[in-house]
Design an enzyme around this catalytic site. Structure first.
Site, PDB file in Angstrom:
ATOM      1  CE1 TYR A 298      -3.936  -1.832   5.073  1.00  0.00           C
ATOM      2  CE2 TYR A 298      -3.371   0.347   4.256  1.00  0.00           C
ATOM      3  CZ  TYR A 298      -3.715  -0.968   4.020  1.00  0.00           C
ATOM      4  OH  TYR A 298      -3.820  -1.421   2.732  1.00  0.00           O
TER       5      TYR A 298
ATOM      6  CB  THR B 176      -0.880   0.006   1.268  1.00  0.00           C
ATOM      7  OG1 THR B 176      -1.516   1.287   1.383  1.00  0.00           O
ATOM      8  CG2 THR B 176      -0.082  -0.230   2.537  1.00  0.00           C
TER       9      THR B 176
HETATM   10  N1  UFG Z   1     -12.881  10.734   3.124  1.00  0.00           N
HETATM   11  C1  UFG Z   1     -13.869  11.668   3.436  1.00  0.00           C
HETATM   12  N2  UFG Z   1     -15.101  11.183   3.750  1.00  0.00           N
HETATM   13  C2  UFG Z   1     -15.416   9.851   3.770  1.00  0.00           C
HETATM   14  C3  UFG Z   1     -14.399   8.918   3.440  1.00  0.00           C
HETATM   15  C4  UFG Z   1     -13.147   9.406   3.128  1.00  0.00           C
HETATM   16  O1  UFG Z   1     -13.633  12.866   3.437  1.00  0.00           O
HETATM   17  O2  UFG Z   1     -16.567   9.501   4.080  1.00  0.00           O
HETATM   18  C5  UFG Z   1     -11.539  11.236   2.763  1.00  0.00           C
HETATM   19  C6  UFG Z   1     -10.443  10.702   3.671  1.00  0.00           C
HETATM   20  O3  UFG Z   1     -10.313  11.471   4.832  1.00  0.00           O
HETATM   21  C7  UFG Z   1      -9.238  10.758   2.728  1.00  0.00           C
HETATM   22  C8  UFG Z   1      -9.839  10.500   1.346  1.00  0.00           C
HETATM   23  O4  UFG Z   1     -11.237  10.755   1.485  1.00  0.00           O
HETATM   24  O5  UFG Z   1      -8.726  12.049   2.738  1.00  0.00           O
HETATM   25  C9  UFG Z   1      -9.665   9.058   0.896  1.00  0.00           C
HETATM   26  O6  UFG Z   1     -10.084   8.200   1.973  1.00  0.00           O
HETATM   27  P1  UFG Z   1     -10.375   6.643   1.766  1.00  0.00           P
HETATM   28  O7  UFG Z   1     -10.909   6.154   3.067  1.00  0.00           O
HETATM   29  O8  UFG Z   1     -11.208   6.464   0.539  1.00  0.00           O
HETATM   30  O9  UFG Z   1      -8.963   6.029   1.451  1.00  0.00           O
HETATM   31  P2  UFG Z   1      -7.569   6.201   2.212  1.00  0.00           P
HETATM   32  O10 UFG Z   1      -6.766   7.224   1.434  1.00  0.00           O
HETATM   33  O11 UFG Z   1      -7.727   6.450   3.652  1.00  0.00           O
HETATM   34  O12 UFG Z   1      -6.945   4.751   2.111  1.00  0.00           O
HETATM   35  C10 UFG Z   1      -6.888   4.061   0.914  1.00  0.00           C
HETATM   36  C11 UFG Z   1      -6.830   2.583   1.255  1.00  0.00           C
HETATM   37  C12 UFG Z   1      -5.552   2.257   1.902  1.00  0.00           C
HETATM   38  C13 UFG Z   1      -4.372   2.786   1.129  1.00  0.00           C
HETATM   39  C14 UFG Z   1      -4.537   4.242   0.822  1.00  0.00           C
HETATM   40  C15 UFG Z   1      -3.388   4.647  -0.021  1.00  0.00           C
HETATM   41  O13 UFG Z   1      -7.912   2.217   2.103  1.00  0.00           O
HETATM   42  O14 UFG Z   1      -5.464   0.859   1.952  1.00  0.00           O
HETATM   43  O15 UFG Z   1      -5.765   4.428   0.183  1.00  0.00           O
HETATM   44  O16 UFG Z   1      -3.563   5.814  -0.697  1.00  0.00           O
HETATM   45  F1  UFG Z   1      -3.259   2.659   1.847  1.00  0.00           F
END
Ligand code: UFG
Length: 324
Positions: free
Chosen positions: A140, A116
């Protein structure tokens, strides 16, 4: 090839199993169905068991005799990992160790690992290439980094074991034929949450943090279509089968979108102007993660087909509409 796929009933794993089947490989899925679904496994057998059960892994490997293993099974939610780190070290690190022990015993020499972008933490250089320092900022990312280090050390002393670690950026979208897609009701990812809000499952979508050091104050991510990511796995498998050395590749398109930009695309694609609420930051979120995927393109010949956020959201929406 005969390919054992852990987590093959999950979101990304099921897309890879589908491609393996379509390309004439023999897949066998090993999955505890904690977040995956039996119906998502379109090719091959499925063994329902857990990677904390070494005897079950051993039995499966001895019976199936894989040429290669693709290892997806893991817990993947960044904020959950902050709240419950031991779950992540058990599931992602210790269980992988169980799997690797059996593969070493049984002399299975090719391994593809779902890593990741979270291993990079808050990188200083953007886009991020594979040489950027590993400095995860949440359990993670640490749990995945530890597994990468185990793989590195294992391959260093065992010339008949080679691996490819694929560092995924933000995986999204669904099978363009809408046969499979993300089907975890409690999914936390932005695009899935946005689509569920459009469907009326919640009153509003929360935006976590508007004070980041980015042009519009919201986090920037590199969203990659799950089918393009699945292709990267097939190319990684071929590279190992062709005798290439162990290696690590970033998987993303090389450009990012802010949370606000993603919300705009979701509203446009669905035609539903759902409500948004701006709230505080979510724990463990880096401001920006954008891949430099030059290496994946050059070394493995990756040619993505779906580098288009509207298309990504459209495929996810077509799939989401099929779910109840
Ligand atoms: N976000 C919101 N509202 C929501 C969900 C997410 O504002 O309801 C924001 C988060 O704070 C973040 C962005 O959208 O800024 C993306 O969040 P995600 O939860 O979609 O994904 P993440 O970036 O946290 O994580 C994902 C994968 C991980 C990986 C990562 C790498 O879940 O496994 O991308 O970029 F490591």
């Amino acid at each position: 090839m005969r390919v054992l796929v852990t987590g093959g009933a999950g979101y990304i794993g099921s897309h890879v199993v589908k491609k393996l089947g379509e390309q004439g490989h023999i897949a066998c899925t090993f999955d505890n169905l904690s977040t995956g679904n039996r119906w998502a496994v379109l090719y091959g057998d499925i063994i329902v068991d857990d990677l904390n059960n070494m005897e079950a892994i051993r039995r499966t490997v001895r019976a199936f005799r894989p040429d290669a293993v693709i290892h997806f099974a893991a817990a993947i939610v960044v904020p959950e990992s902050v709240a419950d780190p031991l779950k992540y070290y058990a599931n992602n690190t210790a269980n992988t160790l169980n799997l690797l022990r059996v593969l070493q015993e049984e002399k299975i020499g090719m391994f593809i690992f779902s890593s990741t972008a979270a291993v990079y933490g808050m990188p200083e250089q953007m886009p991020i290439d594979e040489l950027a320092p590993l400095a995860p900022i949440n359990p993670y990312g640490t749990s995945k980094m530890m597994t990468e280090l185990i793989l590195r050390d294992m391959a260093a002393v065992n010339s008949s074991f080679r691996y490819v670690a694929l560092r995924y950026f933000n995986v999204a979208g669904a099978d363009p034929k809408a046969q499979i897609g993300q089907a975890y009701a409690a999914a936390t990812h932005l695009i899935t949450r946005g689509l569920k809000t459009a469907k009326g499952f919640s009153a509003r979508l929360q935006i976590f943090g508007t004070d980041y050091d980015t042009p519009d104050g919201t986090c920037i991510r590199d969203y990659i279509h799950v089918d393009d990511l699945a292709d990267a796995h097939l190319l990684a498998l071929k590279s190992l089968a062709d005798g290439r050395k162990s290696d690590i590749f970033n998987c993303g398109y090389g450009h990012g979108f802010s949370v606000r930009e993603v919300v705009t695309v979701i509203r446009d694609v669905t035609g539903i102007p759902f409500l948004v609420e701006e709230t505080g930051r979510r724990a463990g979120d880096p401001a920006q993660l954008v891949a430099d995927s030059t290496k994946l393109r050059k070394v493995l010949g990756w040619q993505p087909l779906y580098d288009d956020l509207s298309f990504i959201v459209k495929t996810a929406w077509e799939w989401e509409k099929k779910l109840s």
